[in-house]
Design an enzyme around this catalytic site. Structure first.
Site, mmCIF file in Angstrom:
data_model
loop_
_atom_site.group_PDB
_atom_site.id
_atom_site.type_symbol
_atom_site.label_atom_id
_atom_site.label_comp_id
_atom_site.label_asym_id
_atom_site.label_seq_id
_atom_site.Cartn_x
_atom_site.Cartn_y
_atom_site.Cartn_z
ATOM 1 N N ASP A 106 0.819 -1.203 0.000
ATOM 2 C CA ASP A 106 0.000 0.000 0.000
ATOM 3 C C ASP A 106 0.859 1.261 0.000
ATOM 4 O OD1 ASP A 106 -2.631 1.419 0.455
ATOM 5 O OD2 ASP A 106 -1.557 2.030 2.278
ATOM 6 N N GLU A 136 1.637 -0.048 -4.843
ATOM 7 C CA GLU A 136 0.811 1.113 -5.143
ATOM 8 C C GLU A 136 1.693 2.332 -4.916
ATOM 9 O OE1 GLU A 136 -3.137 3.604 -3.676
ATOM 10 O OE2 GLU A 136 -1.970 2.417 -2.268
#
Length: 624
Positions: A272, A309
């Protein structure tokens, strides 16, 4: 004299043999640490080791013993590397023997990224049960759809039972509410789900958060320098990856990654928001993590992937160490989503200010992302560098995901914002692109339920701060009014999927359309890294041309009116692979014939918001 860490042991509670357990914790902020077994009313002093570690070996201990660490100041806190938190983030930790599960996936070797189709889901809202066990009956459906990889949103223990997962505070502990009743074996429920997924030929990816931890139940500062004030993230304190004590912090998170991959047989980790991982040391944490995962992959004989990401559009994330990069296997390309979304919705606020028109999509299809050094009006600076030369399969793309849906004020899905024809077009450009596609749960049948932001915090001050933060976050989009209350259980319930929609129209047709697109993708190897030509059609269209054993022409009209395309290279006999405007797909046109001949002028008519895919033997005609 202090002990040594020459024989490296695992953090947390680890079963050694029979009923012997070892406990290891990094706690340099405390001169003494004891293990307090809350059920036994027994405390054991831990042996101090070098660099602030403490260790204890306990004989004759039941596997599910609950415990807390007692620090020098008298505080009794859960284990930072707890394997299970049956009573939530403030309760005692519980020992868990991951090796006790009887796996059946001995021949599983993982899946390559090339040809993969990801499916992102939230465990709590995908089914009525909201558990790992509840996912298992849906595996045949996902196989039939054509999915290859299930991507779970974060499952590390968070406060309460309702959360997206990005407020996790126990990185090694699967969320207790997802595990179901204790009688089912606690975290064994996650192992069972992964084992069943592999039995169905499905890989499992897990979203992990290594840029911050949630605020509630986060006791790491009591133990050591897990955090730093040198940097800031939008979500909380930055983790200490390059300051004093950072070796131990890096170890904690690398060990966590390997734990999910080895003990739970997970196939890939989605990292993330890596732009929130701050490390200015000579060897970046991500490069060290990638090296450790590669070593594990070789040892296990199984494909393991890291997918980032990133908000940076920095090719170093994907480049190997020989080019000064981190060697991450793949990266989400938000530019693809933003390009498609702005074309179809005409939204121009927030980060959509940087998109609009067909050019961003054309450039993204050619290179992998759009911003590669240009000036960004939204960011008010030049942004990104060039990803040219990187294989298309290393870019993960979507037309919706948890962020792009859930970070709207009302959590509207794309199917609620655009017409049925536009939704089919979005599906087509995503699934027929050269990139690795990701679907967000329910989009394949046009789920009508929103996906809203929900929490179940216990701290009143934190609850109000989250409410205020959500309102302020949407100011740039003009969405600050009517933001659902994240703490209200109704917000969570509204976000649960209704799988019964797959049996009624128009959802049944949409599901069939997605299934057909995925089959086409596999049949023509569109996920392979064959050379592709991207061409602008008029002012609102795209041509994708691939040539291997067959020539494939894919035409997309993002305009609101019919488009007439004239390309001499299209002249000749073709087979119609799919046309979204056919009545078969509830479109406005009569079904197209399976074979078609395009006149010498190469004239093709494309209805508004539609796609057309044609194929023929590679020897016929010439490349576009």
């Amino acid at each position: 004299m202090q002990g040594s860490l020459r024989n490296k042991t695992l953090l947390g509670a680890t079963r050694l043999a029979d009923s012997d357990w070892q406990f290891l914790v990094w706690a340099p902020n405390s001169r003494t640490v004891e293990v307090n077994f809350v059920d036994r009313k027994r405390r054991i002093e831990m042996e101090p080791l070098e660099r602030g570690y403490f260790r204890a070996t306990v004989e004759d201990l039941e596997p599910n013993a609950r415990y807390l660490y007692r620090l020098e100041d008298g505080r009794e806190l859960p284990d930072p590397a707890s394997r299970f938190q049956p009573e939530g983030v403030h309760g005692p930790s519980q020992g868990f023997d991951t090796g006790a599960f009887e796996w059946t996936d001995h021949s599983w070797r993982g899946r390559p990224l090339e040809g993969s189709v990801f499916y992102e889901l939230h465990v709590g809202t995908y089914t009525r049960e909201g558990t790992f066990e509840g996912l298992i009956p849906h595996l045949p459906y996902l196989v039939d759809l054509g999915i290859t990889t299930i991507e779970l949103m974060p499952i590390a223990q968070f406060p309460g039972s309702r959360n997206w997962g990005y407020d996790g505070v126990y990185e090694f502990a699967p969320q207790n509410s997802y595990c179901g009743p204790q009688a089912l074996g606690g975290p064994h429920a996650l192992q069972k789900f992964v084992d069943e997924a592999h039995a169905h030929g499905l890989a499992v990816a897990l979203d992990v958060v290594y840029n911050h931890l949630g605020p509630e139940g986060n006791y790491l500062n009591a133990y050591g320098a897990y955090f730093t004030d040198l940097y800031r993230t939008p979500w909380g304190q930055a983790l200490n990856f390059d300051g004093a004590g950072s070796d131990e912090v890096r170890r904690f998170f690398i060990e966590n990654a390997l734990y999910w991959l080895e003990d739970y047989h997970v196939d890939a980790l989605r990292l993330d928001a890596i732009h929130g991982i701050f490390d200015f040391g000579a060897r970046h944490f991500l490069a060290e993590l990638k090296a450790a995962v590669s070593d594990l992959s070789k040892r296990l004989g199984r494909r393991l992937h890291l997918i980032a990401e990133s908000d940076l559009n920095d090719a170093r994330v994907l480049h190997g160490p020989e080019r000064g990069g981190y060697g991450i296997d793949a990266q989400w390309s938000d530019d693809f989503h933003h390009s498609v979304h702005s074309l179809l919705t005409r939204e121009r606020t927030g980060y959509y200010l940087d998109f609009g028109g067909i050019d961003p999509l054309i450039m993204t299809l050619r290179d992998g992302w759009f911003y590669s050094g240009q000036y960004s009006r939204h960011r008010e600076r030049h942004y990104g560098n060039s990803p040219c030369g990187i294989a298309p399969s290393r870019f993960v793309v979507c037309d919706q995901n948890h962020d792009q849906v859930g970070n709207r004020a009302a959590g509207e899905r794309l199917s609620s914002l655009v017409s049925f024809e536009a939704a089919k077009l979005a599906a087509g450009i995503t699934l027929l692109s050269p990139f690795t596609p990701l679907l967000f749960m329910g989009e394949e049948y046009g789920e009508t339920a929103p996906f809203q932001y929900f929490t179940s915090h216990g701290d009143p001050g934190l609850i109000e701060a989250v409410r205020k933060g959500r309102r302020e976050e949407f100011a740039a989009f003009g969405w600050e009014e009517g933001v659902p209350d994240p703490q209200d259980e109704k917000t969570f319930c509204r976000s649960k999927l209704d799988h019964s929609l797959t049996a009624v129209e128009p959802h049944r047709t949409m599901l069939g359309f997605y299934r057909e697109l995925i089959q086409i993708r596999k049949r023509y190897d569109l996920g392979g890294d064959a050379t592709q030509t991207v061409k602008l059609l008029n002012e609102s269209g795209v041509l994708l041309w691939r040539e291997t054993d067959e020539q494939v022409a894919m035409l997309f009209n993002f305009g609101a009116a019919e488009m007439v395309v004239k390309l001499p290279e299209l002249a000749g006999a073709w087979s119609t692979v799919i046309r979204s405007s056919d009545q078969k797909w509830r479109g406005p046109k009569a079904d197209s014939p399976p074979e078609t001949t395009i006149p010498a002028a190469g004239e093709v008519r494309l209805p508004a918001l539609s796609l057309l895919m044609l194929s023929r033997a590679g020897a016929a005609g010439k490349s576009a």
